[in-house]
Design a protein around this motif. Sequence first.
Motif, PDB file in Angstrom:
ATOM      1  N   MET A 175       0.759  -1.206  -0.037  1.00 58.35           N
ATOM      2  CA  MET A 175       0.102   0.258   0.147  1.00 58.35           C
ATOM      3  C   MET A 175       0.921   1.351  -0.173  1.00 58.35           C
ATOM      4  N   ARG A 176       0.377   2.134  -0.531  1.00 58.06           N
ATOM      5  CA  ARG A 176       1.279   3.461  -0.566  1.00 58.06           C
ATOM      6  C   ARG A 176       0.793   4.075   0.747  1.00 58.06           C
ATOM      7  N   ARG A 177       1.903   4.521   1.322  1.00 58.11           N
ATOM      8  CA  ARG A 177       1.886   5.299   2.675  1.00 58.11           C
ATOM      9  C   ARG A 177       2.018   6.545   2.778  1.00 58.11           C
ATOM     10  N   ARG A 178       1.967   7.163   1.494  1.00 62.63           N
ATOM     11  CA  ARG A 178       2.110   8.613   1.218  1.00 62.63           C
ATOM     12  C   ARG A 178       0.839   9.474   1.418  1.00 62.63           C
ATOM     13  N   MET A 179      -0.270   8.916   1.607  1.00 61.60           N
ATOM     14  CA  MET A 179      -1.237   9.973   1.956  1.00 61.60           C
ATOM     15  C   MET A 179      -2.580   9.329   2.835  1.00 61.60           C
ATOM     16  N   PRO A 180      -2.118   8.730   3.956  1.00 57.77           N
ATOM     17  CA  PRO A 180      -3.070   8.105   4.810  1.00 57.77           C
ATOM     18  C   PRO A 180      -3.929   9.245   5.511  1.00 57.77           C
ATOM     19  N   GLU A 181      -3.564  10.450   5.619  1.00 59.44           N
ATOM     20  CA  GLU A 181      -4.196  11.598   5.973  1.00 59.44           C
ATOM     21  C   GLU A 181      -5.407  12.011   4.996  1.00 59.44           C
ATOM     22  N   LEU A 182      -4.958  12.091   3.778  1.00 60.93           N
ATOM     23  CA  LEU A 182      -5.875  12.262   2.723  1.00 60.93           C
ATOM     24  C   LEU A 182      -7.017  11.015   2.709  1.00 60.93           C
ATOM     25  N   ALA A 183      -6.573   9.965   2.798  1.00 63.41           N
ATOM     26  CA  ALA A 183      -7.312   8.753   2.981  1.00 63.41           C
ATOM     27  C   ALA A 183      -8.553   8.947   4.025  1.00 63.41           C
ATOM     28  N   LEU A 184      -8.076   9.726   5.254  1.00 63.68           N
ATOM     29  CA  LEU A 184      -9.030   9.795   6.374  1.00 63.68           C
ATOM     30  C   LEU A 184      -9.787  10.871   5.902  1.00 63.68           C
ATOM     31  N   LEU A 185      -9.471  11.955   5.552  1.00 65.96           N
ATOM     32  CA  LEU A 185     -10.195  13.075   5.112  1.00 65.96           C
ATOM     33  C   LEU A 185     -11.408  12.710   3.979  1.00 65.96           C
ATOM     34  N   ALA A 186     -10.860  11.540   3.078  1.00 61.72           N
ATOM     35  CA  ALA A 186     -12.133  11.306   2.289  1.00 61.72           C
ATOM     36  C   ALA A 186     -13.105  10.389   2.856  1.00 61.72           C
ATOM     37  N   GLY A 187     -12.583   9.698   3.866  1.00 59.55           N
ATOM     38  CA  GLY A 187     -13.358   8.983   4.557  1.00 59.55           C
ATOM     39  C   GLY A 187     -14.471   9.760   5.408  1.00 59.55           C
ATOM     40  N   ILE A 188     -13.938  10.717   5.994  1.00 61.29           N
ATOM     41  CA  ILE A 188     -14.687  11.586   7.035  1.00 61.29           C
ATOM     42  C   ILE A 188     -15.787  12.097   6.162  1.00 61.29           C
ATOM     43  N   LEU A 189     -15.482  12.788   4.748  1.00 65.60           N
ATOM     44  CA  LEU A 189     -16.501  13.355   4.199  1.00 65.60           C
ATOM     45  C   LEU A 189     -17.449  12.352   3.506  1.00 65.60           C
ATOM     46  N   VAL A 190     -16.872  11.185   3.122  1.00 66.64           N
ATOM     47  CA  VAL A 190     -18.040  10.221   2.325  1.00 66.64           C
ATOM     48  C   VAL A 190     -18.805   9.649   3.704  1.00 66.64           C
ATOM     49  N   LEU A 191     -18.192   9.261   4.707  1.00 69.55           N
ATOM     50  CA  LEU A 191     -19.209   8.679   5.813  1.00 69.55           C
ATOM     51  C   LEU A 191     -19.876   9.747   6.606  1.00 69.55           C
ATOM     52  N   GLY A 192     -19.280  11.020   6.748  1.00 67.55           N
ATOM     53  CA  GLY A 192     -19.927  11.908   7.635  1.00 67.55           C
ATOM     54  C   GLY A 192     -20.545  13.222   6.808  1.00 67.55           C
ATOM     55  N   ALA A 193     -20.800  13.146   5.623  1.00 71.50           N
ATOM     56  CA  ALA A 193     -21.455  14.191   4.837  1.00 71.50           C
ATOM     57  C   ALA A 193     -22.659  14.440   5.259  1.00 71.50           C
ATOM     58  N   HIS A 194     -23.515  13.756   6.086  1.00 69.47           N
ATOM     59  CA  HIS A 194     -24.957  13.752   6.511  1.00 69.47           C
ATOM     60  C   HIS A 194     -24.947  14.177   7.918  1.00 69.47           C
ATOM     61  N   ALA A 195     -23.554  14.529   8.546  1.00 70.07           N
ATOM     62  CA  ALA A 195     -23.579  14.870   9.875  1.00 70.07           C
ATOM     63  C   ALA A 195     -24.382  15.962  10.369  1.00 70.07           C
ATOM     64  N   GLN A 196     -24.605  16.000  11.436  1.00 67.45           N
ATOM     65  CA  GLN A 196     -25.417  17.280  12.124  1.00 67.45           C
ATOM     66  C   GLN A 196     -24.645  18.333  11.952  1.00 67.45           C
ATOM     67  N   ALA A 197     -25.403  19.315  11.581  1.00 69.67           N
ATOM     68  CA  ALA A 197     -24.714  20.765  11.321  1.00 69.67           C
ATOM     69  C   ALA A 197     -24.194  21.404  12.379  1.00 69.67           C
ATOM     70  N   GLN A 198     -23.010  21.769  12.490  1.00 70.73           N
ATOM     71  CA  GLN A 198     -22.397  22.522  13.716  1.00 70.73           C
ATOM     72  C   GLN A 198     -21.510  23.732  13.016  1.00 70.73           C
ATOM     73  N   GLU A 199     -20.735  24.449  13.752  1.00 73.87           N
ATOM     74  CA  GLU A 199     -20.218  25.566  13.315  1.00 73.87           C
ATOM     75  C   GLU A 199     -19.362  25.160  12.042  1.00 73.87           C
ATOM     76  N   GLN A 200     -18.563  24.243  12.271  1.00 76.70           N
ATOM     77  CA  GLN A 200     -17.948  23.575  10.936  1.00 76.70           C
ATOM     78  C   GLN A 200     -17.829  22.178  11.397  1.00 76.70           C
ATOM     79  N   SER A 201     -18.390  21.307  10.502  1.00 79.53           N
ATOM     80  CA  SER A 201     -18.503  19.737  10.593  1.00 79.53           C
ATOM     81  C   SER A 201     -17.146  19.369  10.477  1.00 79.53           C
ATOM     82  N   ALA A 202     -16.770  17.881  10.809  1.00 79.74           N
ATOM     83  CA  ALA A 202     -15.782  17.390  10.335  1.00 79.74           C
ATOM     84  C   ALA A 202     -15.735  17.219   8.777  1.00 79.74           C
ATOM     85  N   ALA A 203     -16.865  17.088   8.155  1.00 77.19           N
ATOM     86  CA  ALA A 203     -16.967  16.790   6.633  1.00 77.19           C
ATOM     87  C   ALA A 203     -16.413  17.970   6.058  1.00 77.19           C
ATOM     88  N   ASP A 204     -16.910  19.412   6.727  1.00 76.23           N
ATOM     89  CA  ASP A 204     -16.499  20.769   6.207  1.00 76.23           C
ATOM     90  C   ASP A 204     -14.776  20.945   6.426  1.00 76.23           C
TER      91      ASP A 204
END
Length: 153
Positions: A1-30
């Motif tokens: 596996m490429r280890r160059r972008m685990p942070e980007l992978a997490l960011l993508a996962g947060i958006l994909v799985l959390g896009a419908h999260a409860q609105a806050q000042e700035q959500s994890a998806a934002d």
Amino acid sequence: MRRRMPELALLAGILVLGAHAQAQEQSAADRAVEAAKQYAGTTLNITWEAGLQALDPLNFSGPMWEELTGIKINVVEVPIAELFTKTLAEHRAGTGAYDLLNVVPAWIPDLAEAGVLEPLDQYVDKHGYREELQDIAPVYRDNQMTYQGTIYA
């Protein structure tokens, strides 16, 4: 596996799985979208169960992620019966073919022990997602996202 972008992978996962999260000042998806924009123009290769299951990242979450961040999602469809073995074989070969993995939660202990999965705790803390994880049902958060106290999914 490429280890160059685990942070980007997490960011993508947060958006994909959390896009419908409860609105806050700035959500994890934002926050994920804003942090990921620095990687605009790149492509993430993600394994996904072949067939109807792959329609989400092909037709919804993948295009949404690209529109929001400029990062393309390339879905690599793999039959479910081959997904575990292909994931493990690719890791052992070290080809760097996949950036993100779609895995059956029961596989997480085996894949973590084999070193296939990147621990995500440091990125969860860096981007302030830990509190928002409490909004995820415990059966998923505690049993399907973690192994031995470490977040992998």
